[in-house]
Design a protein around this motif. Structure first.
Motif, PDB file in Angstrom:
ATOM      1  N   PRO A 246       0.497  -1.165   0.059  1.00 28.90           N
ATOM      2  CA  PRO A 246      -0.086  -0.087  -0.002  1.00 28.90           C
ATOM      3  C   PRO A 246       1.061   1.387  -0.017  1.00 28.90           C
ATOM      4  N   ILE A 247       0.507   2.142  -0.952  1.00 25.86           N
ATOM      5  CA  ILE A 247       1.192   3.494  -0.843  1.00 25.86           C
ATOM      6  C   ILE A 247       1.372   4.136   0.512  1.00 25.86           C
ATOM      7  N   ALA A 248       0.164   4.256   0.941  1.00 26.72           N
ATOM      8  CA  ALA A 248       0.234   4.763   2.530  1.00 26.72           C
ATOM      9  C   ALA A 248       1.303   4.179   3.454  1.00 26.72           C
ATOM     10  N   LEU A 249       2.064   2.944   3.246  1.00 28.88           N
ATOM     11  CA  LEU A 249       3.102   2.417   3.987  1.00 28.88           C
ATOM     12  C   LEU A 249       4.281   3.300   3.597  1.00 28.88           C
ATOM     13  N   LEU A 250       4.387   4.068   2.436  1.00 25.69           N
ATOM     14  CA  LEU A 250       5.540   4.666   2.298  1.00 25.69           C
ATOM     15  C   LEU A 250       5.877   5.904   3.157  1.00 25.69           C
ATOM     16  N   TYR A 251       4.830   6.382   3.885  1.00 27.88           N
ATOM     17  CA  TYR A 251       5.245   7.452   5.061  1.00 27.88           C
ATOM     18  C   TYR A 251       5.553   6.698   6.204  1.00 27.88           C
ATOM     19  N   LYS A 252       5.385   5.160   6.382  1.00 24.61           N
ATOM     20  CA  LYS A 252       5.857   4.585   7.571  1.00 24.61           C
ATOM     21  C   LYS A 252       7.229   3.790   7.480  1.00 24.61           C
ATOM     22  N   ALA A 267      14.414  -7.849  -0.926  1.00 25.30           N
ATOM     23  CA  ALA A 267      14.240  -6.577  -0.466  1.00 25.30           C
ATOM     24  C   ALA A 267      13.528  -6.642   0.920  1.00 25.30           C
ATOM     25  N   VAL A 268      14.214  -6.045   1.854  1.00 30.12           N
ATOM     26  CA  VAL A 268      13.527  -5.918   3.423  1.00 30.12           C
ATOM     27  C   VAL A 268      13.243  -4.575   3.722  1.00 30.12           C
ATOM     28  N   PHE A 269      11.996  -4.482   4.058  1.00 33.11           N
ATOM     29  CA  PHE A 269      11.612  -3.151   4.451  1.00 33.11           C
ATOM     30  C   PHE A 269      10.938  -3.105   5.947  1.00 33.11           C
ATOM     31  N   GLU A 270      11.244  -2.444   6.442  1.00 27.86           N
ATOM     32  CA  GLU A 270      11.035  -1.887   8.090  1.00 27.86           C
ATOM     33  C   GLU A 270      10.036  -0.636   8.101  1.00 27.86           C
ATOM     34  N   PHE A 271       8.818  -0.965   9.075  1.00 25.31           N
ATOM     35  CA  PHE A 271       7.937   0.076   8.917  1.00 25.31           C
ATOM     36  C   PHE A 271       7.814   0.571  10.430  1.00 25.31           C
ATOM     37  N   LYS A 272       7.462   1.599  10.521  1.00 30.65           N
ATOM     38  CA  LYS A 272       7.031   2.154  12.030  1.00 30.65           C
ATOM     39  C   LYS A 272       5.818   2.144  12.251  1.00 30.65           C
ATOM     40  N   ASP A 273       5.393   1.804  13.638  1.00 29.35           N
ATOM     41  CA  ASP A 273       3.769   1.674  13.818  1.00 29.35           C
ATOM     42  C   ASP A 273       2.951   0.929  12.836  1.00 29.35           C
ATOM     43  N   GLU A 275       1.875  -3.034  11.891  1.00 26.34           N
ATOM     44  CA  GLU A 275       2.077  -4.604  12.151  1.00 26.34           C
ATOM     45  C   GLU A 275       1.436  -5.445  10.857  1.00 26.34           C
ATOM     46  N   PRO A 276       2.351  -6.474  10.402  1.00 31.44           N
ATOM     47  CA  PRO A 276       3.771  -6.501  11.050  1.00 31.44           C
ATOM     48  C   PRO A 276       4.857  -5.483  10.518  1.00 31.44           C
ATOM     49  N   CYS A 277       5.876  -5.327  11.362  1.00 32.02           N
ATOM     50  CA  CYS A 277       6.737  -4.082  11.095  1.00 32.02           C
ATOM     51  C   CYS A 277       7.849  -4.369  10.088  1.00 32.02           C
ATOM     52  N   ILE A 278       7.971  -5.640   9.602  1.00 30.62           N
ATOM     53  CA  ILE A 278       8.959  -6.161   8.693  1.00 30.62           C
ATOM     54  C   ILE A 278       8.168  -6.922   7.554  1.00 30.62           C
ATOM     55  N   HIS A 279       8.681  -6.562   6.307  1.00 33.99           N
ATOM     56  CA  HIS A 279       8.202  -7.166   4.885  1.00 33.99           C
ATOM     57  C   HIS A 279       9.430  -7.613   4.108  1.00 33.99           C
ATOM     58  N   VAL A 280       9.050  -8.508   3.736  1.00 39.21           N
ATOM     59  CA  VAL A 280      10.261  -9.308   2.841  1.00 39.21           C
ATOM     60  C   VAL A 280       9.696  -9.856   1.445  1.00 39.21           C
ATOM     61  N   PHE A 281      10.464  -9.616   0.262  1.00 37.79           N
ATOM     62  CA  PHE A 281      10.181  -9.818  -0.813  1.00 37.79           C
ATOM     63  C   PHE A 281      11.263 -10.384  -1.582  1.00 37.79           C
ATOM     64  N   TYR A 349      12.111  -8.992  26.116  1.00 35.07           N
ATOM     65  CA  TYR A 349      11.646  -7.868  25.260  1.00 35.07           C
ATOM     66  C   TYR A 349      11.012  -8.246  24.129  1.00 35.07           C
ATOM     67  N   PHE A 350       9.890  -7.822  23.670  1.00 39.01           N
ATOM     68  CA  PHE A 350       9.294  -8.111  22.297  1.00 39.01           C
ATOM     69  C   PHE A 350       8.372  -6.915  21.707  1.00 39.01           C
ATOM     70  N   THR A 351       8.377  -6.823  20.402  1.00 40.74           N
ATOM     71  CA  THR A 351       7.544  -5.811  20.067  1.00 40.74           C
ATOM     72  C   THR A 351       6.860  -6.148  18.379  1.00 40.74           C
ATOM     73  N   ARG A 352       5.592  -5.813  18.312  1.00 41.27           N
ATOM     74  CA  ARG A 352       5.166  -6.150  16.852  1.00 41.27           C
ATOM     75  C   ARG A 352       5.170  -5.143  15.933  1.00 41.27           C
ATOM     76  N   ILE A 353       5.011  -3.848  16.412  1.00 40.84           N
ATOM     77  CA  ILE A 353       4.526  -2.791  15.595  1.00 40.84           C
ATOM     78  C   ILE A 353       5.908  -2.025  15.164  1.00 40.84           C
ATOM     79  N   SER A 354       6.932  -2.054  15.770  1.00 38.88           N
ATOM     80  CA  SER A 354       8.111  -1.308  15.325  1.00 38.88           C
ATOM     81  C   SER A 354       9.175  -1.931  16.140  1.00 38.88           C
ATOM     82  N   THR A 355      10.291  -1.750  15.606  1.00 37.78           N
ATOM     83  CA  THR A 355      11.663  -2.325  16.121  1.00 37.78           C
ATOM     84  C   THR A 355      12.135  -1.182  17.050  1.00 37.78           C
TER      85      THR A 355
END
Length: 379
Positions: A246-252, A267-273, A275-281, A349-355
């Motif tokens: 989604p284009i909206a994810l570019l801002y995250k 290609a690995v993408f890390e997003f803020k706020d 879930e999931p905060c990591i996407h792999v292609f 320690y663990f988190t789902r929405i951001s590193t």
């Protein structure tokens, strides 16, 4: 032999556990209900890393047991990659399975930026304004190989093979990617080549992760979800199919990384706020189309701005994970594709929405090794 010794060392702990369960059988006690003193006894008898990882994966109450830490030894004694960070003249090295860091004071690394890492070698450039010096450095041999100064400001760099190899060359690309510079071993200055075909204006913004050299081609990740590729001999940019999310994810989007391994590009993408905060292609090099990756199997990805690569898991508990350039309480932060969580080994320690944790920018994952050098080596 090691497995037999470990099973023997657990015998006393198992006896205590079985006795407890027998006494409480009428109450239908669960393994997660074991009292803390029994869990502590079991942990103390786990002598290898794989057993400790398995123990802490059973349930949440077992994961909360106080871990037994091992100090990080000299990195070349390890059989898996470490996260190397630079700050001032301090070189700090972290390992996912140890309590770190291992620290070295290296004055030669004061005020430098990590550009790329391969085979234990670092490619470094000065981080001081106006200083375009660049050199190779081996942190475990303390060996430095000077290169001619860069001809202009460079956004991203890579090199082909260790600088000790006769066919080693280095490529540098500026931010707008209108040209690139290259130097090969034996040459005294950089050569500059303009591109005969440019990247379209709407995506001419390179990511600051290092490019990938693969089968004679140079692959670069752009800030938009696109990979641009060129042949250094033809000097024409070519764009792969866009990576679809989604284009909206570019801002995250926080960071993106490009990885080569087993004949594939990831290609690995890390997003803020999010879930999931990591996407792999992964890129199909025949169709030049991207597919989402949900499982790495018995493999693991190491990602950082300085170097990213794919490795086979050396321990069962390490597979199907992405090792990030983040540190939380002196422990490496790891993303699991199975649970879609960021965690640290031997930690709650663990988190789902951001590193979280401290994010290191001047860093790289590196495979510790000693280099064999020719005393008469000349670049």
């Amino acid at each position: 032999m090691k497995k037999a010794e470990n099973e023997k060392s657990l015998k006393n702990a198992e006896d205590f556990v079985q006795l407890y369960l027998c006494k409480k059988d009428e109450e239908k006690k669960l393994w997660s209900d074991l009292p803390q003193e029994l869990l502590d006894l079991v942990v103390k008898h786990l002598r290898d890393t794989e057993s400790r990882i398995t123990f802490r994966s059973i349930c949440r109450s077992w994961r909360s047991s106080p871990p037994i830490y091992r100090p990080l030894p000299f990195p070349t004694l390890l059989d898996s990659p470490c996260l190397l960070t630079l700050g001032g003249s301090k070189c700090r090295i972290y390992h996912p399975l140890y309590n770190g860091p291992y620290q070295m004071d290296i004055p030669a690394l004061l005020g430098v930026r990590i550009r790329c890492s391969k085979n234990g070698w670092l490619l470094l450039s000065s981080d001081k304004g106006g200083d375009r010096s660049v050199f190779f450095f081996h942190p475990f041999n303390m060996t430095k190989i000077e290169l001619p100064c860069l001809p202009f400001a460079i956004e991203t760099m890579t090199f082909s093979t260790p600088p000790t190899g006769e066919d080693c060359f280095v490529i540098g690309i500026p931010f707008l990617a209108r040209e690139f510079c290259i130097i090969r071993r034996g040459e005294e200055s950089w050569r500059i080549f303009p591109f005969t075909k440019m990247i379209p204006d709407d995506i001419r913004l390179l990511s600051n992760c290092n490019p990938i050299l693969y089968e004679g081609m140079c692959y670069c990740l752009c800030q938009l979800p696109v990979v641009a590729v060129f042949d250094p001999n033809e000097r024409r940019w070519r764009i792969t199919c866009r990576i679809r999310f989604p284009i909206a994810l570019l801002y995250k989007l926080v960071h993106n990384y490009l990885v080569e391994g087993n004949g594939k590009l990831f290609a690995v993408f890390e997003f803020k706020d999010y879930e999931p905060c990591i996407h792999v292609f992964s890129l199909n090099l025949d169709t030049m189309k991207w597919d989402a990756v949900k499982n790495l199997g018995n493999q693991m990805l190491y990602v950082s701005l300085g170097s990213s690569f794919l490795e086979l898991a050396v321990k069962r508990g390490m597979r199907n994970k992405i090792y990030l350039p983040n540190v939380q309480d002196n422990k490496c932060v790891i993303y699991s594709l199975k649970t879609k969580e960021c965690r640290s080994f031997f930690s709650n320690y663990f988190t789902r929405i951001s590193t979280h944790g401290k994010e290191h920018y001047n860093c790289t994952w590196i495979k510790p090794a000693l280099a064999t050098l020719d005393e008469d080596l000349k670049w």
